[in-house]
Write a protein that holds these residues in place. Sequence first.
Motif, PDB file in Angstrom:
ATOM      1  N   GLY A 122       0.795  -1.221   0.000  1.00  0.00           N
ATOM      2  CA  GLY A 122       0.000   0.000   0.000  1.00  0.00           C
ATOM      3  C   GLY A 122       0.828   1.272   0.000  1.00  0.00           C
ATOM      4  N   SER A 123       0.113   2.393   0.092  1.00  0.00           N
ATOM      5  CA  SER A 123       0.755   3.709  -0.006  1.00  0.00           C
ATOM      6  C   SER A 123       1.691   3.986   1.170  1.00  0.00           C
ATOM      7  CB  SER A 123      -0.298   4.812  -0.113  1.00  0.00           C
ATOM      8  OG  SER A 123      -1.141   4.819   1.019  1.00  0.00           O
ATOM      9  N   ASP A 124       1.397   3.432   2.355  1.00  0.00           N
ATOM     10  CA  ASP A 124       2.305   3.625   3.488  1.00  0.00           C
ATOM     11  C   ASP A 124       3.656   2.962   3.225  1.00  0.00           C
ATOM     12  OD1 ASP A 124       0.506   5.134   4.930  1.00  0.00           O
ATOM     13  OD2 ASP A 124      -0.218   3.435   6.124  1.00  0.00           O
ATOM     14  N   VAL A 125       3.635   1.839   2.539  1.00  0.00           N
ATOM     15  CA  VAL A 125       4.882   1.153   2.188  1.00  0.00           C
ATOM     16  C   VAL A 125       5.641   1.983   1.157  1.00  0.00           C
ATOM     17  CG1 VAL A 125       5.911  -0.927   1.198  1.00  0.00           C
ATOM     18  CG2 VAL A 125       3.958  -1.130   2.750  1.00  0.00           C
ATOM     19  N   THR A 126       4.931   2.498   0.158  1.00  0.00           N
ATOM     20  CA  THR A 126       5.582   3.338  -0.859  1.00  0.00           C
ATOM     21  C   THR A 126       6.245   4.543  -0.205  1.00  0.00           C
ATOM     22  OG1 THR A 126       3.942   2.672  -2.510  1.00  0.00           O
ATOM     23  CG2 THR A 126       5.220   4.662  -2.982  1.00  0.00           C
ATOM     24  N   ARG A 127       5.522   5.205   0.693  1.00  0.00           N
ATOM     25  CA  ARG A 127       6.058   6.376   1.405  1.00  0.00           C
ATOM     26  C   ARG A 127       7.303   5.987   2.204  1.00  0.00           C
ATOM     27  NH1 ARG A 127       3.818   8.585   6.534  1.00  0.00           N
ATOM     28  NH2 ARG A 127       4.844  10.571   6.797  1.00  0.00           N
ATOM     29  N   THR A 128       7.258   4.844   2.855  1.00  0.00           N
ATOM     30  CA  THR A 128       8.394   4.355   3.632  1.00  0.00           C
ATOM     31  C   THR A 128       9.581   4.057   2.722  1.00  0.00           C
ATOM     32  OG1 THR A 128       6.945   3.459   5.342  1.00  0.00           O
ATOM     33  CG2 THR A 128       9.162   2.519   5.199  1.00  0.00           C
ATOM     34  N   GLN A 129       9.321   3.413   1.588  1.00  0.00           N
ATOM     35  CA  GLN A 129      10.394   3.102   0.647  1.00  0.00           C
ATOM     36  C   GLN A 129      11.060   4.380   0.132  1.00  0.00           C
ATOM     37  OE1 GLN A 129       7.828   0.703  -1.849  1.00  0.00           O
ATOM     38  NE2 GLN A 129       8.890  -1.196  -1.251  1.00  0.00           N
ATOM     39  N   THR A 184      10.658   3.235  14.835  1.00  0.00           N
ATOM     40  CA  THR A 184      11.335   3.285  13.533  1.00  0.00           C
ATOM     41  C   THR A 184      10.674   4.319  12.627  1.00  0.00           C
ATOM     42  OG1 THR A 184      12.046   0.988  13.718  1.00  0.00           O
ATOM     43  CG2 THR A 184      12.017   1.939  11.500  1.00  0.00           C
ATOM     44  N   GLY A 185       9.356   4.329  12.602  1.00  0.00           N
ATOM     45  CA  GLY A 185       8.647   5.309  11.776  1.00  0.00           C
ATOM     46  C   GLY A 185       8.958   6.735  12.192  1.00  0.00           C
ATOM     47  N   ARG A 186       8.952   6.978  13.495  1.00  0.00           N
ATOM     48  CA  ARG A 186       9.256   8.318  14.009  1.00  0.00           C
ATOM     49  C   ARG A 186      10.681   8.719  13.614  1.00  0.00           C
ATOM     50  NH1 ARG A 186       6.317   8.169  18.193  1.00  0.00           N
ATOM     51  NH2 ARG A 186       7.577   6.700  19.326  1.00  0.00           N
ATOM     52  N   ALA A 187      11.637   7.815  13.769  1.00  0.00           N
ATOM     53  CA  ALA A 187      13.026   8.120  13.421  1.00  0.00           C
ATOM     54  C   ALA A 187      13.173   8.339  11.919  1.00  0.00           C
ATOM     55  CB  ALA A 187      13.943   6.990  13.879  1.00  0.00           C
ATOM     56  N   LEU A 188      12.513   7.528  11.125  1.00  0.00           N
ATOM     57  CA  LEU A 188      12.633   7.630   9.674  1.00  0.00           C
ATOM     58  C   LEU A 188      12.022   8.924   9.149  1.00  0.00           C
ATOM     59  CD1 LEU A 188      13.421   6.412   6.950  1.00  0.00           C
ATOM     60  CD2 LEU A 188      11.240   5.195   6.951  1.00  0.00           C
ATOM     61  N   PHE A 189      10.832   9.249   9.582  1.00  0.00           N
ATOM     62  CA  PHE A 189      10.154  10.412   9.025  1.00  0.00           C
ATOM     63  C   PHE A 189      10.570  11.714   9.695  1.00  0.00           C
ATOM     64  CE2 PHE A 189       7.579   6.902   7.555  1.00  0.00           C
ATOM     65  CZ  PHE A 189       7.616   7.178   6.200  1.00  0.00           C
ATOM     66  N   ASN A 190      11.290  11.637  10.796  1.00  0.00           N
ATOM     67  CA  ASN A 190      11.831  12.849  11.413  1.00  0.00           C
ATOM     68  C   ASN A 190      13.290  13.039  11.059  1.00  0.00           C
ATOM     69  OD1 ASN A 190       9.447  13.545  12.585  1.00  0.00           O
ATOM     70  ND2 ASN A 190       9.892  12.572  14.525  1.00  0.00           N
ATOM     71  N   SER A 191      13.842  12.209  10.188  1.00  0.00           N
ATOM     72  CA  SER A 191      15.259  12.326   9.838  1.00  0.00           C
ATOM     73  C   SER A 191      15.468  12.500   8.342  1.00  0.00           C
ATOM     74  CB  SER A 191      16.010  11.075  10.309  1.00  0.00           C
ATOM     75  OG  SER A 191      15.585   9.952   9.561  1.00  0.00           O
ATOM     76  N   ARG A 192      14.414  12.785   7.599  1.00  0.00           N
ATOM     77  CA  ARG A 192      14.509  12.835   6.142  1.00  0.00           C
ATOM     78  C   ARG A 192      15.439  13.922   5.620  1.00  0.00           C
ATOM     79  NH1 ARG A 192       8.372  12.797   4.486  1.00  0.00           N
ATOM     80  NH2 ARG A 192       8.380  14.229   6.206  1.00  0.00           N
ATOM     81  N   ASN A 193      15.603  15.008   6.337  1.00  0.00           N
ATOM     82  CA  ASN A 193      16.378  16.124   5.801  1.00  0.00           C
ATOM     83  C   ASN A 193      17.596  16.417   6.648  1.00  0.00           C
ATOM     84  OD1 ASN A 193      14.640  16.673   3.602  1.00  0.00           O
ATOM     85  ND2 ASN A 193      13.171  17.463   5.074  1.00  0.00           N
ATOM     86  N   GLN A 194      18.340  15.392   6.988  1.00  0.00           N
ATOM     87  CA  GLN A 194      19.486  15.563   7.868  1.00  0.00           C
ATOM     88  C   GLN A 194      20.690  16.175   7.172  1.00  0.00           C
ATOM     89  OE1 GLN A 194      20.482  12.083  10.038  1.00  0.00           O
ATOM     90  NE2 GLN A 194      18.459  11.863  10.901  1.00  0.00           N
ATOM     91  N   ASP A 195      20.563  16.565   5.928  1.00  0.00           N
ATOM     92  CA  ASP A 195      21.701  17.111   5.202  1.00  0.00           C
ATOM     93  C   ASP A 195      21.886  18.600   5.410  1.00  0.00           C
ATOM     94  OD1 ASP A 195      19.293  17.599   3.909  1.00  0.00           O
ATOM     95  OD2 ASP A 195      20.238  17.714   1.944  1.00  0.00           O
ATOM     96  N   LEU A 196      21.168  19.218   6.318  1.00  0.00           N
ATOM     97  CA  LEU A 196      21.205  20.664   6.458  1.00  0.00           C
ATOM     98  C   LEU A 196      21.878  21.120   7.745  1.00  0.00           C
ATOM     99  CD1 LEU A 196      17.592  21.309   5.170  1.00  0.00           C
ATOM    100  CD2 LEU A 196      19.708  21.611   3.923  1.00  0.00           C
ATOM    101  N   TRP A 197      22.868  20.396   8.231  1.00  0.00           N
ATOM    102  CA  TRP A 197      23.617  20.808   9.415  1.00  0.00           C
ATOM    103  C   TRP A 197      24.268  22.152   9.157  1.00  0.00           C
ATOM    104  CZ3 TRP A 197      23.913  18.402  14.087  1.00  0.00           C
ATOM    105  CH2 TRP A 197      23.376  17.127  14.145  1.00  0.00           C
ATOM    106  N   ASP A 198      24.345  22.989  10.172  1.00  0.00           N
ATOM    107  CA  ASP A 198      24.981  24.301   9.994  1.00  0.00           C
ATOM    108  C   ASP A 198      26.436  24.304  10.427  1.00  0.00           C
ATOM    109  OD1 ASP A 198      24.818  24.197  12.735  1.00  0.00           O
ATOM    110  OD2 ASP A 198      23.842  26.123  12.961  1.00  0.00           O
ATOM    111  N   GLY A 199      26.944  23.164  10.909  1.00  0.00           N
ATOM    112  CA  GLY A 199      28.346  23.082  11.276  1.00  0.00           C
ATOM    113  C   GLY A 199      28.674  23.651  12.640  1.00  0.00           C
ATOM    114  N   LYS A 200      27.672  24.077  13.395  1.00  0.00           N
ATOM    115  CA  LYS A 200      27.944  24.621  14.721  1.00  0.00           C
ATOM    116  C   LYS A 200      28.411  23.499  15.640  1.00  0.00           C
ATOM    117  CE  LYS A 200      24.630  28.399  14.591  1.00  0.00           C
ATOM    118  NZ  LYS A 200      23.464  28.987  15.236  1.00  0.00           N
TER     119      LYS A 200
END
Length: 185
Positions: free
Chosen positions: A8-15, A59-75
């Motif tokens: 289903g769509s939840d699996v697609t979103r997860t993938q 796992t869901g919370r970690a996955l969907f709250n970590s999608r944009n981890q590429d924006l560290w500011d280097g502080k």
Amino acid sequence: MLNVGTRGSDVTRTQKALAKAGFNPGAADGIYGKQTQQAVKAFQKKHGLTQDGIVGNNTGRALFNSRNQDLWDGKPDGVKPGGNVPGNFPVNGSNRQKLDFAANLARQMGLTITSTTGGQHTPGSYHYKGRAIDVAGSPSKMAAFYDRLAGSKPTELFYDPRGGIKHGNNIGAIGGHRDHVHVAY
């Protein structure tokens, strides 16, 4: 909960989220197979979660709250002002839907909405346009709220201990926002 055999769509979103996070679940076809399970296990291992290959709450919370981890500011303090897009955020929604999401998130986090429209704000500001809220609470909760919304591309997001974002650009602290978080869409 998602595991081998789920469709289903939840699996697609997860993938799609796994692929974006750098784990190969195979095609985003909505079928939770062995390759998706292996990608979930690798994600769980990297994030210190139980490696069962099942997408449950943690796992869901970690996955969907970590999608944009590429924006560290280097502080050096690890502050992540461009960080996470909160789960179920209406990315393509109206400004009202985004602001409603922020208000609901604030309440769920135990924060108090202290200002919506009008009040002691500059005439013509986003508050007067019905596009901004201010929230207050403990410093740690306000910091977490700021961090959660920083990646959601707000029109404005200010909390002096964390900094400020205006039209997607980190502008640093602007003053006057030490005791509350201001967010506008």
